[in-house]
Motif scaffolding. Structure first.
Motif, PDB file in Angstrom:
ATOM      1  N   ARG A 182       0.833  -1.212   0.000  1.00 41.32           N
ATOM      2  CA  ARG A 182       0.000   0.000   0.000  1.00 41.32           C
ATOM      3  C   ARG A 182       0.862   1.254   0.000  1.00 41.32           C
ATOM      4  O   ARG A 182       0.578   2.222  -0.708  1.00 41.32           O
ATOM      5  CB  ARG A 182      -0.924  -0.010   1.227  1.00 41.32           C
ATOM      6  N   THR A 183       1.929   1.215   0.805  1.00 42.15           N
ATOM      7  CA  THR A 183       2.843   2.363   0.864  1.00 42.15           C
ATOM      8  C   THR A 183       3.477   2.615  -0.501  1.00 42.15           C
ATOM      9  O   THR A 183       3.597   3.762  -0.946  1.00 42.15           O
ATOM     10  CB  THR A 183       3.943   2.115   1.903  1.00 42.15           C
ATOM     11  N   GLN A 184       3.861   1.534  -1.155  1.00 37.51           N
ATOM     12  CA  GLN A 184       4.466   1.655  -2.483  1.00 37.51           C
ATOM     13  C   GLN A 184       3.461   2.202  -3.492  1.00 37.51           C
ATOM     14  O   GLN A 184       3.806   3.038  -4.337  1.00 37.51           O
ATOM     15  CB  GLN A 184       4.978   0.287  -2.944  1.00 37.51           C
ATOM     16  N   LYS A 185       2.227   1.736  -3.386  1.00 32.50           N
ATOM     17  CA  LYS A 185       1.183   2.201  -4.305  1.00 32.50           C
ATOM     18  C   LYS A 185       0.899   3.678  -4.099  1.00 32.50           C
ATOM     19  O   LYS A 185       0.736   4.443  -5.069  1.00 32.50           O
ATOM     20  CB  LYS A 185      -0.092   1.381  -4.083  1.00 32.50           C
ATOM     21  N   VAL A 186       0.837   4.092  -2.830  1.00 31.09           N
ATOM     22  CA  VAL A 186       0.619   5.523  -2.532  1.00 31.09           C
ATOM     23  C   VAL A 186       1.740   6.364  -3.124  1.00 31.09           C
ATOM     24  O   VAL A 186       1.499   7.430  -3.710  1.00 31.09           O
ATOM     25  CB  VAL A 186       0.522   5.748  -1.004  1.00 31.09           C
ATOM     26  N   GLN A 187       2.984   5.879  -2.962  1.00 36.27           N
ATOM     27  CA  GLN A 187       4.124   6.611  -3.503  1.00 36.27           C
ATOM     28  C   GLN A 187       4.047   6.710  -5.027  1.00 36.27           C
ATOM     29  O   GLN A 187       4.391   7.741  -5.624  1.00 36.27           O
ATOM     30  CB  GLN A 187       5.426   5.940  -3.088  1.00 36.27           C
ATOM     31  N   GLU A 188       3.575   5.639  -5.653  1.00 31.79           N
ATOM     32  CA  GLU A 188       3.418   5.654  -7.105  1.00 31.79           C
ATOM     33  C   GLU A 188       2.409   6.716  -7.524  1.00 31.79           C
ATOM     34  O   GLU A 188       2.609   7.421  -8.526  1.00 31.79           O
ATOM     35  CB  GLU A 188       2.971   4.274  -7.595  1.00 31.79           C
ATOM     36  N   PHE A 189       1.319   6.812  -6.776  1.00 37.83           N
ATOM     37  CA  PHE A 189       0.315   7.843  -7.074  1.00 37.83           C
ATOM     38  C   PHE A 189       0.901   9.238  -6.885  1.00 37.83           C
ATOM     39  O   PHE A 189       0.675  10.143  -7.687  1.00 37.83           O
ATOM     40  CB  PHE A 189      -0.920   7.668  -6.180  1.00 37.83           C
TER      41      PHE A 189
END
Length: 206
Positions: A182-189
């Protein structure tokens, strides 16, 4: 003495024949059989081919709550596979042989000593004379190994606790992995938003 007996057969057909003979065992004051199970290593997993509960033969579901049923549940699960991978071989056993349970629990022994396609019978018995059970299997090529039933019960309870801890650990690790994703996905956004606004800014005519 209440014992759990493991009987490993060299010939699969003899294991099935012996199991059917045991189902007709006549209980005596000196020798009683409560539960028997025919198990086989199928592609690395211990599976039940047949079972019989002398106490309640009409209730198949009752077997799951028995000592042998609980034992097979542990052996057939991930803990049994773990024991099989971690325990060194124990060889040279013959009919009637007893081993030091401090060396290996029954769970460990079955996981380690029942290689792919091998078949065995596990039985819970009360016996005053071991020769009675030994004689039943004497015409087959087998290994008979005994554990005290009380010790097996202790091992099962301990194994269940370990299994629960492994499950809990897996859940914690899964939760941590999901959080990381989730943290990685947020960073991608965030990176994408930043890039999009940077692109828009480059298109603004000053």
């Amino acid at each position: 003495m209440n014992n759990v007996i493991l009987n490993i057969f060299d010939v699969e057909s003899e294991a099935f024949q012996s199991f059917n003979e045991l189902k007709n065992f006549k209980q005596t004051e000196n020798t009683k059989i409560a539960q028997i199970a025919l198990v086989q290593n199928v592609e690395g997993r211990i599976t039940v081919k047949d079972f019989y509960n002398f106490v309640d033969s009409a209730n198949e579901e009752a077997f799951k709550g028995t000592l042998i049923g609980a034992l097979i549940g542990i052996i057939g699960g991930p803990l049994g596979m773990l024991f099989g991978a971690s325990l060194g071989g124990l060889g040279g056993l013959t009919v009637g042989t007893s081993i030091d349970t401090a060396e290996a629990s029954l769970v460990q022994y079955i996981a380690n000593k029942l290689p792919p396609n091998e078949t065995a019978i596990i039985a819970l018995v009360e016996e005053k004379d071991e020769e009675v059970i030994n004689a039943l299997f004497s015409k087959y090529k087998t290994q008979i190994i005994r554990w005290e039933a009380e010790r097996v019960a202790d091992d099962i309870v301990a194994a269940i606790k370990v299994q629960e801890n492994l499950y809990h650990q897996a859940q914690v690790e899964l939760k941590a992995e999901r959080k990381k994703e989730r943290t990685q996905k947020v960073q991608e956004f965030k990176d994408r938003i930043k890039k999009e606004f940077a692109t828009l800014k480059s298109k603004i005519k000053i």
